[in-house]
Design a protein around this motif. Structure first.
Motif, PDB file in Angstrom:
ATOM      1  N   ARG A 170       2.954   6.001  -2.876  1.00 56.63           N
ATOM      2  CA  ARG A 170       4.077   6.774  -3.407  1.00 56.63           C
ATOM      3  C   ARG A 170       3.950   6.968  -4.920  1.00 56.63           C
ATOM      4  O   ARG A 170       4.230   8.044  -5.453  1.00 56.63           O
ATOM      5  CB  ARG A 170       5.407   6.092  -3.066  1.00 56.63           C
ATOM      6  N   ARG A 171       3.527   5.890  -5.606  1.00 55.18           N
ATOM      7  CA  ARG A 171       3.341   5.996  -7.052  1.00 55.18           C
ATOM      8  C   ARG A 171       2.241   6.996  -7.392  1.00 55.18           C
ATOM      9  O   ARG A 171       2.366   7.780  -8.332  1.00 55.18           O
ATOM     10  CB  ARG A 171       2.988   4.619  -7.630  1.00 55.18           C
ATOM     11  N   HIS A 172       1.161   6.928  -6.635  1.00 54.66           N
ATOM     12  CA  HIS A 172       0.043   7.833  -6.877  1.00 54.66           C
ATOM     13  C   HIS A 172       0.469   9.291  -6.664  1.00 54.66           C
ATOM     14  O   HIS A 172       0.132  10.173  -7.473  1.00 54.66           O
ATOM     15  CB  HIS A 172      -1.121   7.488  -5.943  1.00 54.66           C
ATOM     16  N   LYS A 173       1.217   9.548  -5.577  1.00 55.89           N
ATOM     17  CA  LYS A 173       1.684  10.907  -5.304  1.00 55.89           C
ATOM     18  C   LYS A 173       2.631  11.381  -6.408  1.00 55.89           C
ATOM     19  O   LYS A 173       2.591  12.544  -6.824  1.00 55.89           O
ATOM     20  CB  LYS A 173       2.384  10.960  -3.953  1.00 55.89           C
ATOM     21  N   ALA A 174       3.492  10.457  -6.870  1.00 63.22           N
ATOM     22  CA  ALA A 174       4.437  10.826  -7.929  1.00 63.22           C
ATOM     23  C   ALA A 174       3.699  11.186  -9.211  1.00 63.22           C
ATOM     24  O   ALA A 174       4.035  12.165  -9.895  1.00 63.22           O
ATOM     25  CB  ALA A 174       5.407   9.675  -8.182  1.00 63.22           C
ATOM     26  N   LYS A 175       2.667  10.411  -9.559  1.00 61.47           N
ATOM     27  CA  LYS A 175       1.886  10.700 -10.764  1.00 61.47           C
ATOM     28  C   LYS A 175       1.143  12.028 -10.628  1.00 61.47           C
ATOM     29  O   LYS A 175       1.093  12.825 -11.565  1.00 61.47           O
ATOM     30  CB  LYS A 175       0.880   9.567 -11.014  1.00 61.47           C
ATOM     31  N   ALA A 176       0.555  12.257  -9.430  1.00 57.02           N
ATOM     32  CA  ALA A 176      -0.172  13.501  -9.199  1.00 57.02           C
ATOM     33  C   ALA A 176       0.760  14.703  -9.284  1.00 57.02           C
ATOM     34  O   ALA A 176       0.414  15.744  -9.859  1.00 57.02           O
ATOM     35  CB  ALA A 176      -0.855  13.458  -7.833  1.00 57.02           C
ATOM     36  N   GLN A 219       0.832  -1.203   0.000  1.00 53.92           N
ATOM     37  CA  GLN A 219       0.000   0.000   0.000  1.00 53.92           C
ATOM     38  C   GLN A 219       0.871   1.259   0.000  1.00 53.92           C
ATOM     39  O   GLN A 219       0.545   2.253  -0.662  1.00 53.92           O
ATOM     40  CB  GLN A 219      -0.922   0.008   1.225  1.00 53.92           C
ATOM     41  N   ASP A 220       1.982   1.223   0.746  1.00 55.66           N
ATOM     42  CA  ASP A 220       2.904   2.362   0.756  1.00 55.66           C
ATOM     43  C   ASP A 220       3.473   2.610  -0.644  1.00 55.66           C
ATOM     44  O   ASP A 220       3.608   3.761  -1.078  1.00 55.66           O
ATOM     45  CB  ASP A 220       4.053   2.115   1.742  1.00 55.66           C
TER      46      ASP A 220
END
Length: 330
Positions: free
Chosen positions: A313-319, A308-309
């Protein structure tokens, strides 16, 4: 030896000793509030024996019986089977060593045998109901195929932490998905149905045979085994496999690959960080091997949190990347 009270079973947990595999420990809970912890010796060369047991698991402060599931481990005790009567569906899939119809030695330990037999009867009722519903759906689908093709309906909001998120899924292959949504034998446009697999061929399929195809979706596995999807699901139930482990193993493979890349990146910058990444990678590889050997096991809670971490992190990087692109374009 105490015998099981004449009340309804609400929970049954079975633990295997990871150091001495012949040792088993069970926790029985009943609707009258009574709870028993028992220990058994599952000998290969002689009858099973119930030992005098001192409560170990139930004496732990954080040990809550209704919250325990397969894969939970405390010390040397690994949970290999968990039954909870208040959950849907109202049965659990039983590992073959605990299946009363396949292991006659269980009759020598009646305290465990009686409760397992009760669960097995519930399981059989559910399987018969599933098969009846399957045949009815196939019949209805056969009558409607001449008019219009059926549409595949994907499950909504059914995400399970033990499976990959949808963006990583190759196929919808859970046991909960309707057979007629996946069974290639009943797809519209088929010229003719495949012949049923011979019963002797089905009977000869073993757990190692299934394990050869854990790395692919269940639909492809059924084709390689030359059996229908419903037959393969039934074999999985016999071996205590609730979910086809393809997505669990694929999830671990993705994490292992990510850690491998991270270790290469950290190697030239921070040796200590690189060693920590390599150690976690080894742990995930070990967990993957355990699931391949015992496919009824769930991914460990710590691994789920780590995954989940990674997703966050991937989601934040994409955003962040999208935000930067938007700012630069304006």
């Amino acid at each position: 030896m105490d015998s099981s009270p004449a009340t309804s079973l609400t929970n049954l947990l079975l633990f295997n000793n990871t150091i001495q595999p012949e040792l088993m420990r069970s926790v029985h809970a009943y609707d009258n509030g009574m709870k028993f912890e028992r220990e058994f010796v599952f000998s290969e060369n002689s009858s099973y024996v119930e030992m005098k047991a001192t409560p170990i698991l139930t004496s732990l402060k954080n040990f809550r019986v209704p919250e325990i599931s397969e894969g939970f481990q405390n010390g040397v005790w690994l949970c290999i089977f968990a039954f909870h009567s208040d959950r849907q569906p109202q049965f659990s899939n039983i590992p073959s060593v605990l299946l009363v119809t396949r292991n006659p030695k269980l009759q020598t330990i009646p305290n465990l045998h009686n409760d397992l037999h009760m669960i097995y009867k519930l399981d059989q009722k559910a399987v018969k109901k599933d098969l009846l519903q399957d045949s009815q759906r196939e019949e209805l689908q056969g009558n409607s195929n001449d008019h219009q093709p059926t549409q595949k309906v994907l499950p909504v909001l059914s995400q399970d932490l033990n499976c990959l998120p949808y963006e990583y899924e190759e196929d919808v292959s859970d046991f909960e998905v309707q057979d007629n949504e996946m069974n290639d034998e009943s797809l519209p446009g088929s010229v003719e149905k495949k012949k049923r697999a011979p019963s002797d061929h089905i009977a000869k399929i073993t757990l190692p045979d299934l394990a050869k195809y854990f790395d692919m979706p269940i639909v492809e596995a059924s084709k390689n085994l030359n059996v229908g999807l419903t037959v393969l699901k039934r074999k999985c139930r016999e071996f205590g496999i609730r979910r086809w482990p393809h997505r669990k193993l694929k999830s671990l493979d993705n994490l292992i690959h990510d850690l491998q890349e991270e270790a290469k990146y950290q190697e030239s910058k921070d040796k200590a960080a690189a060693m920590a990444v390599i150690e976690r990678k080894r742990m995930l590889e070990s967990e993957k091997e355990n699931i391949e050997k015992k496919p009824f096991m769930d991914i460990q809670t710590e691994t789920k949190r780590f995954r989940q971490d990674v997703f966050k992190r991937r989601h934040k990087a994409k955003a962040s990347q999208k935000h930067s692109s938007a700012v630069s374009s304006t």
